[in-house]
Design an enzyme around this catalytic site. Structure first.
Site, PDB file in Angstrom:
ATOM      1  CD  GLU A 258     -44.858  27.861   4.667  1.00 21.99           C
ATOM      2  OE1 GLU A 258     -44.610  28.944   5.202  1.00 21.99           O
ATOM      3  OE2 GLU A 258     -44.321  26.800   5.001  1.00 21.99           O
ATOM      4  CG  HIS A 290     -43.398  28.600   8.817  1.00 23.95           C
ATOM      5  ND1 HIS A 290     -43.649  29.197   7.614  1.00 23.95           N
ATOM      6  CD2 HIS A 290     -42.331  29.259   9.330  1.00 23.95           C
ATOM      7  CE1 HIS A 290     -42.789  30.181   7.410  1.00 23.95           C
ATOM      8  NE2 HIS A 290     -41.976  30.228   8.447  1.00 23.95           N
TER       9      HIS A 290
END
Length: 323
Positions: A258, A290
């Protein structure tokens, strides 16, 4: 007045840091702190960085060469920092916690959304489709939830689960002493859990904790929730488990690869990560960006603690939140 270089800036960062800052001169940079951008630290007395900045040996050495003595992480995790390289060169500070409730509540939100198909119902009713077909969930009451990691976030999550009437099995290499948390080994947790939620840091030992072998030991149809660090889960193994049906659903606020994706808008770009593209397309997978930490309370705490860490360091040469 000490000058601070602030990397990976988002609009919500500036709101709270500007509000709580009283004595530092902060320059905000939108780009991440990486080996390519680290020369920007020249002339600064400190750096504020975040969870997806690439703070390797090259960056640490550059900070040291540019006489930047302190790196203040505005997060609790520091697996993206080369701590060994920083020893004797740069002080690394962190925010130990900012809102365990924010992350724990987000984990439960992922469970509820996946289980009760809320994401699907939302899309349907916007088209005035009020059919209940394929929206069946299950009672969380009476189900067994395995919690890996019983730090502050894990303990808050356990309390939330108990409020739903769930049974708890927990694993932590460092159990909380004199607690009422029912601990077990990982094999037991994998075999008995209907839902597994990860609340542990990323370390050498926990890297790919969820992998092909561990998934094979899990109850068929298990839900896996990850609001901690992406690399706790081996992505290909997760995808294979979803395909085979061993994993019934996955709620992910983090993803293994990510670092170049989180907090950015790629809606007009073709993503070249095939595993991520498939995961996003699965009806039994929810991927959030996130954002588990993202509450007003957490942002306030991140700003105030980060700034107080720097103030403490500049006044005493030490900090109680030094790594």
């Amino acid at each position: 007045m000490k000058k601070i270089a602030f990397f990976d800036t988002k609009p919500y960062d500036r709101i709270w840091f500007d509000q709580y800052n009283e004595s530092l001169e902060i320059d905000y940079f939108e780009g991440k702190l990486t080996p390519k951008t680290c020369k920007l630290v020249r002339g600064y007395d400190g750096v504020i960085a975040f969870v997806n900045d690439e703070i390797d040996k090259t960056v640490i050495d550059t900070l040291h060469e540019e006489q930047v003595p302190v790196l203040a992480m505005r997060c609790s995790g520091f697996n993206n920092v080369d701590i060994q390289a920083a020893k004797g060169k740069v002080k690394v500070l962190r925010v130990p916690y900012y809102s365990p409730y924010a992350v724990a509540e987000h984990a439960m939100a992922l469970i509820l959304t996946l289980n009760r198909k809320i994401h699907k119902a939302y899309i349907r009713t916007r088209d005035f489709n009020f059919s209940l077909n394929r929206l069946i969930g299950f009672d969380i009451h009476g189900k067994t939830i395995g919690v890996i990691g019983t730090g502050q976030i894990g303990r808050v999550f356990i309390n939330i689960c108990r409020g739903f009437g769930a049974e708890i099995i927990a694993y932590d290499p460092y159990p909380v002493k004199d607690s009422d948390i029912p601990y077990a080994d990982l094999d037991t947790l994998f075999a008995k859990s209907d839902i597994i939620s990860l609340h542990c840091p990323l370390t050498r030992e926990s890297h790919h904790l969820i992998n092909k072998d561990s998934i094979a030991r899990m109850k068929r149809g298990v839900y896996i929730i990850n609001t901690s660090r992406g690399s706790l889960i081996e992505s290909q193994a997760l995808l294979d488990g979803l395909t085979s049906g061993r994993i019934g659903a996955a709620g992910l606020d983090v993803y293994e690869e990510e670092s170049d994706l989180s907090y950015e808008d790629f809606s007009n770009i073709v993503i070249k990560d095939d595993i991520l593209s498939i995961l996003v397309s699965r009806p039994n997978v929810i991927l959030t960006s996130h954002q588990a930490f993202l509450t007003e309370e957490a942002l306030k705490n991140i700003a105030s603690v980060t700034l107080s860490n720097l103030e403490e360091y500049y006044h005493t040469g030490k900090c109680s939140n030094e790594i």
